[in-house]
Write a protein that holds these residues in place. Sequence first.
Motif, PDB file in Angstrom:
ATOM      1  N   TRP A 191       1.638 -13.412  -2.481  1.00  0.00           N
ATOM      2  CA  TRP A 191       1.159 -12.342  -2.598  1.00  0.00           C
ATOM      3  C   TRP A 191       3.533 -11.049  -2.807  1.00  0.00           C
ATOM      4  CZ3 TRP A 191       1.984  -7.487  -0.540  1.00  0.00           C
ATOM      5  CH2 TRP A 191       2.167  -7.377   0.548  1.00  0.00           C
ATOM      6  N   ARG A 192       3.093 -10.564  -3.664  1.00  0.00           N
ATOM      7  CA  ARG A 192       5.034  -9.648  -3.404  1.00  0.00           C
ATOM      8  C   ARG A 192       4.058  -8.795  -4.220  1.00  0.00           C
ATOM      9  NH1 ARG A 192       9.487 -13.136  -5.212  1.00  0.00           N
ATOM     10  NH2 ARG A 192      11.041 -11.169  -3.568  1.00  0.00           N
ATOM     11  N   SER A 193       4.650  -7.635  -3.419  1.00  0.00           N
ATOM     12  CA  SER A 193       4.508  -5.919  -3.863  1.00  0.00           C
ATOM     13  C   SER A 193       5.716  -6.076  -5.543  1.00  0.00           C
ATOM     14  CB  SER A 193       4.730  -4.948  -2.756  1.00  0.00           C
ATOM     15  OG  SER A 193       4.078  -5.262  -1.685  1.00  0.00           O
ATOM     16  N   GLU A 212       3.234 -12.413   2.374  1.00  0.00           N
ATOM     17  CA  GLU A 212       3.552 -12.261   1.662  1.00  0.00           C
ATOM     18  C   GLU A 212       5.110 -13.350   1.190  1.00  0.00           C
ATOM     19  OE1 GLU A 212       5.486  -7.486   1.167  1.00  0.00           O
ATOM     20  OE2 GLU A 212       5.393  -8.236   3.012  1.00  0.00           O
ATOM     21  N   GLY A 213       5.631 -13.238  -0.385  1.00  0.00           N
ATOM     22  CA  GLY A 213       6.764 -13.553  -0.288  1.00  0.00           C
ATOM     23  C   GLY A 213       6.866 -14.440  -1.389  1.00  0.00           C
ATOM     24  N   PRO A 214       7.205 -14.987  -1.958  1.00  0.00           N
ATOM     25  CA  PRO A 214       7.960 -15.692  -2.822  1.00  0.00           C
ATOM     26  C   PRO A 214       7.085 -17.554  -2.452  1.00  0.00           C
ATOM     27  CG  PRO A 214       9.795 -15.485  -2.288  1.00  0.00           C
ATOM     28  CD  PRO A 214       9.258 -14.982  -0.975  1.00  0.00           C
TER      29      PRO A 214
END
Length: 289
Positions: free
Chosen positions: A186-188, A236-238
């Motif tokens: 996931w990413r914001s 979190e991240g690509p």
Amino acid sequence: MEHPLVVGVDGSEGSLAALDWAAEEAARFRLPLRVVYASLWERYEGAVPSSTAERPAEEVEAEHVIASSEQRVRQLFPDLRVHAVTAAADAVDALVEESDSAAAVVTGCSGRGAVREFLLGSVSLAVAGRARCPVVVVRGEERNVKGMGRRVVVGVGQADEAVTAVRFALREAVARGCEVQAVRAWRSPRQPTDVLSVLDAGPQAYEEQARAILDDVLEEAVAGHPNVSVTRTVVEGPAHRALCEAAADADLLVLGATRGQEGSGLHLGRVSHRALHRAGCPVAVVPHR
């Protein structure tokens, strides 16, 4: 009708690794193995009259690759049903055609060591994008290829294709007697456009949303495999980075793909492309039907 596991060979080091992997996979699932060597020499040689009795070098090479491949498989797994054939076609076209009636198609990966991430063969990439069944590109170090990590990693992306991919991963885990790690990245977003932005939510909300998607997919997919140990990873991240890191010491990385309109092949996005080029273990691309 029992669908065979198909593996493409060309005599290279990469195709031998694919052949060994496919033979073990066929034995694991008790499937027949179909070994395919694609060559266009018959098409062109037949159009030109031969002035000598000497056999074309391409014909000799094809026979050698097929015979040695079949012998190699029989030495590894004497009881395995194996059939080796030469297809008078381009390698990609031959393997895509085989995918119509295959349980899966297995191909090798070009390159060794540090250059391997840059040298995914064009055949492997094209087959992964066009095949009508799961495609496994055999890559990674010996430990990964031989299944010593005792873990299958599956990427959980869009809901429909994710369920298909998770089910494939679970079947592999059952046959291998290992665990599954399901990964959702996931990413914001810099400029949020969904309902979370209306609530002025922080990163925690996006993480919770990713976890909820992961839980929903697993709830639907694992029902038929209650005895498989499944680890949930939300990071979190690509996505491609998260998956490649998780699969660094895994036996198999499983990715879902959605088929486009008739004849347009699969939608292999950035995640699939990066994983096929850089993953440290064999990669399975599983089309959602």
